[in-house]
Structures are given as structure tokens and as C-alpha cells.
Design a protein around this motif. Structure first.
Motif, PDB file in Angstrom:
ATOM      1  N   LEU A 190       0.827  -1.209   0.000  1.00 29.39           N
ATOM      2  CA  LEU A 190       0.000   0.000   0.000  1.00 29.39           C
ATOM      3  C   LEU A 190       0.859   1.256   0.000  1.00 29.39           C
ATOM      4  O   LEU A 190       0.605   2.197  -0.767  1.00 29.39           O
ATOM      5  CB  LEU A 190      -0.926  -0.006   1.222  1.00 29.39           C
ATOM      6  CG  LEU A 190      -1.860   1.198   1.366  1.00 29.39           C
ATOM      7  CD1 LEU A 190      -2.836   1.280   0.206  1.00 29.39           C
ATOM      8  CD2 LEU A 190      -2.613   1.140   2.691  1.00 29.39           C
ATOM      9  N   ALA A 191       1.883   1.293   0.847  1.00 24.57           N
ATOM     10  CA  ALA A 191       2.722   2.484   0.925  1.00 24.57           C
ATOM     11  C   ALA A 191       3.499   2.708  -0.366  1.00 24.57           C
ATOM     12  O   ALA A 191       3.629   3.839  -0.851  1.00 24.57           O
ATOM     13  CB  ALA A 191       3.684   2.373   2.110  1.00 24.57           C
ATOM     14  N   ALA A 192       4.010   1.634  -0.948  1.00 22.64           N
ATOM     15  CA  ALA A 192       4.789   1.774  -2.187  1.00 22.64           C
ATOM     16  C   ALA A 192       3.929   2.263  -3.346  1.00 22.64           C
ATOM     17  O   ALA A 192       4.409   2.968  -4.239  1.00 22.64           O
ATOM     18  CB  ALA A 192       5.443   0.437  -2.544  1.00 22.64           C
ATOM     19  N   GLY A 193       2.655   1.918  -3.325  1.00 27.74           N
ATOM     20  CA  GLY A 193       1.785   2.286  -4.433  1.00 27.74           C
ATOM     21  C   GLY A 193       0.856   3.443  -4.155  1.00 27.74           C
ATOM     22  O   GLY A 193      -0.098   3.673  -4.911  1.00 27.74           O
ATOM     23  N   SER A 194       1.107   4.192  -3.099  1.00 30.31           N
ATOM     24  CA  SER A 194       0.210   5.294  -2.727  1.00 30.31           C
ATOM     25  C   SER A 194       0.704   6.641  -3.226  1.00 30.31           C
ATOM     26  O   SER A 194       1.904   6.855  -3.401  1.00 30.31           O
ATOM     27  CB  SER A 194       0.064   5.360  -1.198  1.00 30.31           C
ATOM     28  OG  SER A 194      -0.695   4.286  -0.707  1.00 30.31           O
ATOM     29  N   ALA A 195      -0.241   7.536  -3.442  1.00 30.48           N
ATOM     30  CA  ALA A 195       0.086   8.956  -3.563  1.00 30.48           C
ATOM     31  C   ALA A 195       0.157   9.496  -2.142  1.00 30.48           C
ATOM     32  O   ALA A 195      -0.781   9.320  -1.363  1.00 30.48           O
ATOM     33  CB  ALA A 195      -0.980   9.688  -4.362  1.00 30.48           C
ATOM     34  N   ASP A 196       1.256  10.124  -1.802  1.00 29.27           N
ATOM     35  CA  ASP A 196       1.538  10.488  -0.409  1.00 29.27           C
ATOM     36  C   ASP A 196       1.346  11.979  -0.188  1.00 29.27           C
ATOM     37  O   ASP A 196       2.204  12.794  -0.558  1.00 29.27           O
ATOM     38  CB  ASP A 196       2.973  10.093  -0.063  1.00 29.27           C
ATOM     39  CG  ASP A 196       3.286  10.271   1.416  1.00 29.27           C
ATOM     40  OD1 ASP A 196       2.423  10.782   2.142  1.00 29.27           O
ATOM     41  OD2 ASP A 196       4.400   9.903   1.832  1.00 29.27           O
ATOM     42  N   PRO A 197       0.237  12.403   0.435  1.00 29.19           N
ATOM     43  CA  PRO A 197       0.011  13.833   0.632  1.00 29.19           C
ATOM     44  C   PRO A 197       0.983  14.481   1.601  1.00 29.19           C
ATOM     45  O   PRO A 197       1.007  15.707   1.719  1.00 29.19           O
ATOM     46  CB  PRO A 197      -1.432  13.893   1.148  1.00 29.19           C
ATOM     47  CG  PRO A 197      -1.677  12.556   1.757  1.00 29.19           C
ATOM     48  CD  PRO A 197      -0.867  11.586   0.952  1.00 29.19           C
TER      49      PRO A 197
END
Length: 497
Positions: free
Chosen positions: A91-98
Motif C-alpha cells: 500500500l505504501a509503495a503504491g500510494s500517492a503520499d500527501p
């Protein structure tokens, strides 16, 4: 209170960790054993991504998911720790991180750690907010919190009230629903209004909204007066305090006065700008909010909460009686007469999470002045970034920000004829997204010849710990990609030059 943990509440010997319960005696200890695996996965995935968004766009993300083969249904499980670590990393690797400054497309904030920590507790205890016997103290915390927010919106009202919603869309639906239940049947909104207003009218069986023209992305007061002349008290006006495209705020005092004269009802969609009320220096920008019959607020914008964190406030608590509904197993008449609070009429939903808890914890930790300070930082950042756009030879500003949205356009796009310029703007955004460089927004505004629609880029700055200089590299990247694309178009089509 129980004297000792029951055998069923505690972890039984031989019970797999994936079957542990989060609540009850020992629940906190069990969570403490599992959370490190999730956080390790989150840290590893964030490091793997290395930027604001995964590289390669939708195809690359889908391919990575297929390679992992770890998120589908399986006959046999792998255990709690492995599942948590693997899928948290995915999830973290594939997320857009605000939380990355270069992730600035939407009204999508980086949540505060204190709110996320509070959400863990709320999830573990799992109150369901549809009856008091499922949420004894959670319902009281919610009531106290919503009362405070209602008073923030309506400091001079006799008995204001507020309820928790899933966000601006649900709050706008409530605004039109309560208007309809009071006999008001015709929505009126600006051309700048959120798409949820028209959708709410459709869902409620109301006519399509009368659309009032805008200038500088604000509702034109004279146009509203003209639209209301034949409608009068049959109209509900939806004004906006913080538009999605530009962050502009409608002239609320003028709109409220027109509504007062004509007898129209007024709902303000302040999902974006409403929490400016927490700032002494910015509060005047939303002056007139207190004159509305109802207000939509979102704390997953200026409020730094995980989604969803919406609030609907009403100047008169009696308006919310339209939500009253009876279900014998949840709010039987004899139970309410005996003193059990009725929660079912506090929402359109039945089962719902205790979302107010994390909001209440955050406001307890920071106070309204602390939230106001974060809003001020974001708005100051926007002013600083706007000044950088104004000074940049390859970028053109749409206008000075009113909240925290910076709207701009590559000069290279203006050098191309017709729709080719808009195509270049769209390509700039997609190129930066697929390269994993940045997540920036887009919006169509009537700035072309004779008011024709024209595509602009936007940065919605909700990171409270950045400085304007943190966005210089992003602005330069936009300019560089735009120039490269412009040169490509020129090579392919000599006519374009």
C-alpha cells in the motif's frame, strides 16, 4: 466494572495472532504486538516509492500488484504479522503520499499523527454510532464536539447544532434535503459550485439547479438577485466558501442579504474554507458564514484528518428534526422516554464509525488556535508560491490565492493555437504523474477568448510544515516539461510554430 479479565476476553493459548481481538482486556497489548509489523511495512513501502507517487502510472501499479500476488483471496492465510507487513508495504509503495510536498493536486491533506493514533483506538473499541448502547461515551464525545463546531459557525445563534457526515458531498445533500423538507424546492448555485450540488438535487428529485454566472470564480451578486426574482422563498441558494478549482470565496454577506430580502434559504459549502474560522487573521475571509441557514465543513481538508471527516452545521437545531426516524430495536419510544439518547436521527446513515473521536482528540491537542495556525501557514505558503510563479519566466499566474490554492499555466501552452495549448497542459500533468515526479491538479476556467474554457494547473497546498522554497523544484519541473513538450509539438507540426 469487572474485577478481572474474563477467560474469553484475554488471548487464549494457541489462538493464532490473526484471530486476536483488538478490544477487551489485553487488547492494547495485542495491538502493540501487531502494529510494529504494519509500521515496518509502511516504512519499507515508503522508501521503495521514494517520491510522491509510484512511477509508471496505472499499468505499472497493476503490474506490481500482480507480481506481489498478496492481496487476493487465498484458501490458507499467512498469519497476521506477515499479512500486515506485506500489504502495508504494498500500500505504501503504491500510494500517492500527501505528506510529500510534490503531492498537491487535490484537497487531500496529510493527516496528523495524533489523529491517526486516535483512530486506532476508535477502531479497536469499534463503537457504532446508531444507538447509545453501542456507543455510550463515544456519543457524548460526538455531541460535545459537534456542539462546539456549531457554535464556532454560529456564535450568536440561540441553539445551533451540527452532525457528523462523510464529507462535503453528504453535507450538501443534507443542505438541500432540509430545504426540501421545509418546502423549498428550487436549488440555485454558482457556476463555481461543487458537482455534488447538482447530484444532490437529482438524488432528491429536485429540479436541476439554476446556475448563476461567476466572475473571478465567485458568484455574481447581481446575477443571483436576478435569478431569485421569480423564485423568492421557493429557492435554496448554495454559495461556496473555497471553490475546488481556485479556492475563491463567494461574497457571502451580499448573498445573505439578497436571500434575506427574497426569503430564500441559504446553504454554504464551506468544506474547504470553513476552518478559516479558527484563525483570527483569516476569519474575516469567511465573514457572512454565520448568516447561512446551514454550512458544510470538512476536517479532512483544513483539519488534517484522515478521510472521512465531514460536519454539517445548522443555525437552528430544529431543522435537524427532519432526520428523525424510528427503528424499534435502536430508538424505541419507551427507551428515549426513559432517557436513552436517540442517535439514529443524527445521520442519514445507520451504522457509522466514531469519526468525531479523532477530530475531538485533535482539537483537544491543538485547540482551535492551533488549527488556525496550520491554516495560516498553508495560506501563507500559497501566497509565497504565487509570488514565485509571478517571477518565473516560463509560468503564468491565474491570480493571487484567497486560501491555499495556486493556479497557473505554462507560458509554452499559450504559444500553441486553440486546444493545442490545453492538450499541452494536460500532458504536463500526466507526464509528471507517470514519472513519479509530482501530483498536480487541473481545472478549467473561462479565461480563453470570449470567455472560452481554458485548462490550468493548480497546487492545493495543505502541507503545514513546508515553505514556499520547497515548491521551487516542482515549478521548475512543470516549466521544463512544458518547454520539452512544446518543442516536440513544433517538430511534429511546423504549423504550430
Amino acid at each position: 466494572m469487572a474485577d478481572a479479565p474474563s477467560a474469553l476476553a484475554a488471548s487464549k493459548p494457541g489462538v493464532a495472532s490473526a484471530e486476536w481481538l483488538a478490544g477487551g482486556f489485553g487488547g492494547a497489548d495485542r495491538l502493540a504486538q501487531l502494529l510494529p509489523a504494519a509500521l515496518r511495512g509502511m516504512a519499507a513501502g515508503t522508501a521503495e516509492r521514494g517520491g510522491p507517487v509510484p512511477v509508471g502510472g496505472p499499468a505499472a501499479v497493476a503490474a506490481a500488484l500482480a507480481r506481489g500476488q498478496s492481496s487476493g483471496l487465498a484458501r490458507h492465510g499467512v498469519g497476521a504479522e506477515q499479512a500486515l507487513e506485506e500489504l502495508s508495504a504494498l500500500l505504501a509503495a503504491g500510494s500517492a503520499d500527501p505528506a510529500d510536498p510534490a503531492c498537491a493536486a487535490h484537497l487531500h491533506c496529510p493527516p496528523l499523527a495524533v489523529s491517526v493514533a486516535a483512530d486506532v483506538v476508535a477502531s479497536a473499541l469499534n463503537p457504532s454510532m446508531d444507538s447509545w448502547d453501542q456507543a455510550p461515551v463515544a456519543s457524548e464525545i460526538e455531541r460535545e464536539f459537534t456542539t462546539g463546531l456549531a457554535r464556532l459557525c454560529y456564535p450568536d445563534a440561540v441553539r445551533p447544532d451540527a452532525v457528523i457526515t462523510s464529507g462535503g458531498t453528504e453535507s450538501n445533500l443534507l443542505g438541500l434535503l432540509l430545504a426540501r423538507e421545509s418546502g423549498v424546492m428550487r436549488p440555485v448555485c454558482g457556476a463555481n459550485s461543487h458537482h455534488s450540488v447538482a447530484r444532490a438535487a437529482w438524488l432528491l428529485g429536485l429540479p436541476a439547479p439554476v446556475v448563476v454566472p461567476c466572475a473571478d470564480d465567485r458568484m455574481v451578486s447581481s446575477g443571483l438577485a436576478e435569478a431569485l426574482a421569480p423564485l423568492g422563498a421557493q429557492a435554496v441558494v448554495v454559495a461556496t466558501a473555497g471553490t475546488t478549482n481556485t479556492g475563491r470565496i463567494d461574497p457571502l454577506p451580499e448573498i445573505a442579504e439578497i436571500c434575506r430580502r427574497t426569503g430564500a434559504r441559504l446553504h454554504v459549502d464551506a468544506a474547504y474554507g470553513g476552518l478559516a474560522l479558527c484563525s483570527e487573521s483569516l476569519r474575516s475571509r469567511v465573514a457572512g458564514l454565520e448568516l447561512a441557514d446551514s454550512v458544510a465543513l470538512d476536517l479532512h481538508k483544513f483539519g488534517w484528518q484522515p478521510v472521512a471527516a465531514g460536519v454539517f452545521a445548522a443555525r437552528a437545531e430544529t431543522d435537524l428534526q427532519a432526520l428523525t426516524v424510528r427503528a424499534e430495536y435502536l430508538n424505541a419510544d419507551d427507551d428515549t422516554e426513559a432517557g436513552l439518547p436517540d442517535l439514529l436521527g443524527r445521520s442519514l446513515r445507520t451504522s457509522r464509525r466514531p469519526d468525531a473521536f479523532r477530530m475531538a482528540v485533535t482539537l483537544r491537542a491543538l485547540g482551535t488556535s492551533g488549527i488556525g495556525a496550520l491554516v495560516e501557514r498553508c495560506c501563507a505558503n500559497a501566497s509565497g508560491v504565487h509570488a514565485m510563479v509571478e517571477d518565473h519566466p516560463a509560468l503564468r499566474s491565474w491570480g493571487a490565492p484567497e486560501l491555499s490554492t495556486v493556479v497557473f499555466r505554462p507560458v509554452a501552452a499559450d504559444e500553441l493555437p486553440g486546444l493545442a495549448g490545453d492538450d499541452l497542459v494536460a500532458q504536463v500533468r500526466r507526464t509528471l504523474l507517470e514519472d513519479g515526479t509530482a501530483v498536480i491538479g487541473r481545472g478549467a476556467l473561462p479565461t480563453g477568448p470570449d470567455g472560452a474554457s481554458q485548462l490550468w494547473l493548480k497546487l492545493t497546498l495543505l502541507h503545514p510544515h513546508t515553505k514556499p522554497a520547497d515548491y521551487r523544484t516542482l515549478l521548475d519541473a512543470v516549466a521544463t516539461v512544458a518547454v520539452d513538450l512544446r518543442m516536440s509539438v513544433t517538430r511534429e507540426s511546423p504549423v504550430a510554430s
